[in-house]
Design an enzyme around this catalytic site. Structure first.
Site, PDB file in Angstrom:
ATOM      1  N   ILE A 238      -1.375   7.588   3.792  1.00  0.00           N
ATOM      2  CA  ILE A 238      -0.467   7.097   3.147  1.00  0.00           C
ATOM      3  C   ILE A 238      -1.443   6.086   2.215  1.00  0.00           C
ATOM      4  CG2 ILE A 238       0.611   4.344   3.479  1.00  0.00           C
ATOM      5  CD1 ILE A 238       1.800   5.652   6.321  1.00  0.00           C
ATOM      6  N   CYS A 239      -1.226   5.949   1.028  1.00  0.00           N
ATOM      7  CA  CYS A 239      -1.770   5.356   0.451  1.00  0.00           C
ATOM      8  C   CYS A 239      -1.008   4.031  -0.872  1.00  0.00           C
ATOM      9  CB  CYS A 239      -2.464   6.161  -0.657  1.00  0.00           C
ATOM     10  SG  CYS A 239      -1.611   6.977  -2.172  1.00  0.00           S
ATOM     11  N   HIS A 240      -1.534   3.671  -1.254  1.00  0.00           N
ATOM     12  CA  HIS A 240      -0.403   2.646  -2.867  1.00  0.00           C
ATOM     13  C   HIS A 240       0.344   3.441  -2.577  1.00  0.00           C
ATOM     14  CE1 HIS A 240      -0.548  -0.621  -5.744  1.00  0.00           C
ATOM     15  NE2 HIS A 240       0.204  -1.515  -4.934  1.00  0.00           N
TER      16      HIS A 240
ATOM     17  N   VAL B 118       2.734   2.756   0.573  1.00  0.00           N
ATOM     18  CA  VAL B 118       3.404   1.460   0.096  1.00  0.00           C
ATOM     19  C   VAL B 118       4.156   1.051  -0.055  1.00  0.00           C
ATOM     20  CG1 VAL B 118       1.542   1.114   2.297  1.00  0.00           C
ATOM     21  CG2 VAL B 118       1.159  -0.324   0.305  1.00  0.00           C
TER      22      VAL B 118
END
Length: 107
Positions: free
Chosen positions: A64-66, A93
């Site tokens: 997961i990242c931005h 996210v």
């Protein structure tokens, strides 16, 4: 590497008949503090190579990242390191906040 969207990940997490995925958040600490998916583990992208031995190669790992770009790079790296069940959260996210947790802070 497989792709997974926020809705699919939510369904997986809520499905008691499936083993829960390991949620690997590769953003920076300030990003994680601002908002994150519950039960995710923070390992900033630059720290991943030094933390490989702490990750279970048999686990289903959702990176997961931005927005899904850094996580895709880390997911590819994990695959090259021998991890077989690696997923990239498409849209990161930001997508999670729009689709699943609309009360989550965004940036």
């Amino acid at each position: 590497m497989q792709q997974i969207d926020a809705h699919e990940l939510q369904q997986w997490i809520q499905d008691a008949s499936r083993v829960s995925p390991f949620l690997l958040d590769v953003r920076e600490p300030w990003e994680y503090e601002y908002c994150h998916i519950a039960n995710s583990r923070l390992v900033p992208m630059q720290s991943v190579p030094g933390k490989l031995d702490t990750l279970d190669k048999n686990a289903h790992i959702v990176v997961i990242c931005h927005h899904g770009v850094r996580s895709m790079q880390v997911a590819r790296y994990l695959e090259h390191a021998g991890f077989e069940q690696v997923y990239n959260l498409q849209g990161g996210v930001d997508s999670w906040a729009q689709v699943v947790d609309t009360g989550m802070r965004t940036y």
